[in-house]
Write a protein that holds these residues in place. Sequence first.
Motif, PDB file in Angstrom:
ATOM      1  N   SER A 203      40.697  22.268  43.242  1.00  6.51           N
ATOM      2  CA  SER A 203      40.148  20.951  43.565  1.00  6.51           C
ATOM      3  C   SER A 203      40.743  20.468  44.879  1.00  6.51           C
ATOM      4  O   SER A 203      41.970  20.441  45.029  1.00  6.51           O
ATOM      5  CB  SER A 203      40.462  19.931  42.456  1.00  6.51           C
ATOM      6  OG  SER A 203      39.890  20.309  41.226  1.00  6.51           O
ATOM      7  N   LEU A 204      39.874  20.094  45.809  1.00  9.32           N
ATOM      8  CA  LEU A 204      40.284  19.479  47.071  1.00  9.32           C
ATOM      9  C   LEU A 204      39.692  18.081  47.088  1.00  9.32           C
ATOM     10  O   LEU A 204      38.472  17.906  47.215  1.00  9.32           O
ATOM     11  CB  LEU A 204      39.780  20.289  48.262  1.00  9.32           C
ATOM     12  CG  LEU A 204      40.233  21.755  48.345  1.00  9.32           C
ATOM     13  CD1 LEU A 204      39.580  22.447  49.528  1.00  9.32           C
ATOM     14  CD2 LEU A 204      41.747  21.849  48.447  1.00  9.32           C
ATOM     15  N   VAL A 216      36.494  28.904  54.427  1.00  9.68           N
ATOM     16  CA  VAL A 216      36.184  30.076  53.611  1.00  9.68           C
ATOM     17  C   VAL A 216      37.082  30.056  52.390  1.00  9.68           C
ATOM     18  O   VAL A 216      38.310  30.061  52.513  1.00  9.68           O
ATOM     19  CB  VAL A 216      36.390  31.385  54.402  1.00  9.68           C
ATOM     20  CG1 VAL A 216      36.077  32.589  53.526  1.00  9.68           C
ATOM     21  CG2 VAL A 216      35.517  31.390  55.648  1.00  9.68           C
ATOM     22  N   ILE A 217      36.479  30.008  51.218  1.00  9.00           N
ATOM     23  CA  ILE A 217      37.230  30.037  49.971  1.00  9.00           C
ATOM     24  C   ILE A 217      36.990  31.390  49.329  1.00  9.00           C
ATOM     25  O   ILE A 217      35.918  31.654  48.774  1.00  9.00           O
ATOM     26  CB  ILE A 217      36.804  28.890  49.036  1.00  9.00           C
ATOM     27  CG1 ILE A 217      37.081  27.538  49.710  1.00  9.00           C
ATOM     28  CG2 ILE A 217      37.533  28.975  47.705  1.00  9.00           C
ATOM     29  CD1 ILE A 217      36.647  26.341  48.904  1.00  9.00           C
ATOM     30  N   ASN A 218      37.982  32.247  49.454  1.00 10.67           N
ATOM     31  CA  ASN A 218      37.881  33.612  48.953  1.00 10.67           C
ATOM     32  C   ASN A 218      38.834  33.745  47.768  1.00 10.67           C
ATOM     33  O   ASN A 218      40.014  34.010  47.933  1.00 10.67           O
ATOM     34  CB  ASN A 218      38.245  34.599  50.060  1.00 10.67           C
ATOM     35  CG  ASN A 218      38.041  36.049  49.637  1.00 10.67           C
ATOM     36  OD1 ASN A 218      37.789  36.332  48.464  1.00 10.67           O
ATOM     37  ND2 ASN A 218      38.161  36.962  50.579  1.00 10.67           N
ATOM     38  N   LEU A 225      35.356  25.007  40.806  1.00 11.37           N
ATOM     39  CA  LEU A 225      35.650  24.502  42.141  1.00 11.37           C
ATOM     40  C   LEU A 225      35.161  23.068  42.256  1.00 11.37           C
ATOM     41  O   LEU A 225      34.003  22.759  41.943  1.00 11.37           O
ATOM     42  CB  LEU A 225      34.947  25.369  43.200  1.00 11.37           C
ATOM     43  CG  LEU A 225      35.007  24.851  44.645  1.00 11.37           C
ATOM     44  CD1 LEU A 225      36.453  24.800  45.136  1.00 11.37           C
ATOM     45  CD2 LEU A 225      34.155  25.714  45.565  1.00 11.37           C
ATOM     46  N   GLY A 226      36.060  22.183  42.713  1.00 12.66           N
ATOM     47  CA  GLY A 226      35.686  20.794  42.952  1.00 12.66           C
ATOM     48  C   GLY A 226      36.105  20.383  44.355  1.00 12.66           C
ATOM     49  O   GLY A 226      37.255  20.573  44.741  1.00 12.66           O
ATOM     50  N   VAL A 255      31.929  29.647  37.745  1.00 13.60           N
ATOM     51  CA  VAL A 255      31.074  29.160  36.665  1.00 13.60           C
ATOM     52  C   VAL A 255      30.657  27.715  36.907  1.00 13.60           C
ATOM     53  O   VAL A 255      29.534  27.325  36.607  1.00 13.60           O
ATOM     54  CB  VAL A 255      31.802  29.286  35.308  1.00 13.60           C
ATOM     55  CG1 VAL A 255      30.975  28.664  34.189  1.00 13.60           C
ATOM     56  CG2 VAL A 255      32.106  30.744  34.995  1.00 13.60           C
ATOM     57  N   SER A 256      31.577  26.903  37.485  1.00  9.71           N
ATOM     58  CA  SER A 256      31.326  25.474  37.635  1.00  9.71           C
ATOM     59  C   SER A 256      31.631  25.027  39.056  1.00  9.71           C
ATOM     60  O   SER A 256      32.694  25.338  39.596  1.00  9.71           O
ATOM     61  CB  SER A 256      32.198  24.686  36.634  1.00  9.71           C
ATOM     62  OG  SER A 256      32.092  23.295  36.859  1.00  9.71           O
TER      63      SER A 256
END
Length: 462
Positions: A203-204, A216-218, A225-226, A255-256
């Motif tokens: 979460s950011l 880039v979120i690897n 992910l929020g 998934v979310s």
Amino acid sequence: MKKSKRPKTPKCEDKVDYISKLPDHILLLILSRLPFTEDVIRTTTLSTRWTHLWTSIPSLDIDHSRGHNPPKTFKNNKFKKFVHSVLANKSIDLESFRLCCSNHYNMSTIRQWINAAITRNVKLLELKFCPKNECKDIALPNSLITCDSPEILRLHLFTSRLSMPGLIGFPSLRVLQLTNAELYHNDPLQDFLINCPLLEDLSLINCLLEELVFLVINCPKLKNLGIENRNKADYLKFEPVGLCGAILLFCPELVSLEFAGHIALHFSFLSANSLKKAVIRSEDTLLEEFSYDPKGDTIRELYSEVKDVESLSISHHFVEALHLPVSFPKLKTLELTIDALIVDSIIEFLKCLPDLESLHLVIQQRFCNSTYGSLDQEDRRRILTCRLKRVEFSEFDGGYTKLAVAAFLLAHGHALEEMVFSWSNEARYNAFSMEILRGVSSFPKASSSVKVITLLRTDSGN
């Protein structure tokens, strides 16, 4: 005549302390249920046996603003000694350590507390602080980052700058939440995330990402992910790039996805096959302010990535930015927030959801009654006859238009099993809920088995 003497109660029965006779593990369980560590320490006045027992509880929650006698706050030196004493028992591992100390202490003191928690193998670490000297960056101690014990880390940094060590990550971290953190450059953040091999939840929240063109979120194991940015002043600070020019996700097990606030100009997945749930709360609703409509393009990009989800939460602004017709072939549950009942676009959108089973409506204000008539067109009635089983009205207040929509759904929803009216105002609930329930129960119903329920929800979870 002699007065009869009352038999004396044996002293051993007169002063029995049944609680203190409980075994330690039961007492610790009781103490662990108290919300704050300060409350736990106050119990030492109940029994001398409890004087040191509290030091063995596995969860600590300390806040500088609470103090020993609320609303008075700790003096800084007193609080510092207090935290040291709370963390002194190094023989007991910690399940969780929550600490809020605002900007009263320098980083050397905070690092001592973090190191003390690490030596006790803390699993959940939640810190709310910013350096006493605002000019200094916050550098997480290496002892924390390389430690095997932390599984959950939540940092609220009051817009302080966080220095992310490159090529170092938490080997056991599953959950990371950064709130109000200023990330000077994106590369160390991306390197850092890559080196958290077990990260499942990221979460950011209101984070400032300077000098950022691509985020880039690897994270190969990431499931949830929020990303949220609700401060528009901060968002516009970095124009023309904005908060970020593009967000690129490589999260094959995601998934979310939850995205709230002000969005990027581009948003894309390298793999989204596993995505089941999406919550999109964009506040960039005044699309007419942008002559080239970049937000509309972004919404349509987002649609292409989330069109195969089973659960979707959006506002009618998201619907308006799409080019209908669209297709959500797997959607079962829809939460729709409406600021104004734009019947034509909403009904046309619902026609794109042939397998919708649950509709959650958040209608935030009263609307013109004239819009209700267009619901009666024959082709629009058919969209609700197949599979829609459940409808819920959130923040219900008994308003006419909401009741009109409820009447329409009851009259044409042949598969309806349940209609729920969730009130948030307790006074209105007590005054009107039963009257409304009796009225709704008398509405014509296409389904003979539908249940009408009214309840009070004082918060989002209850």
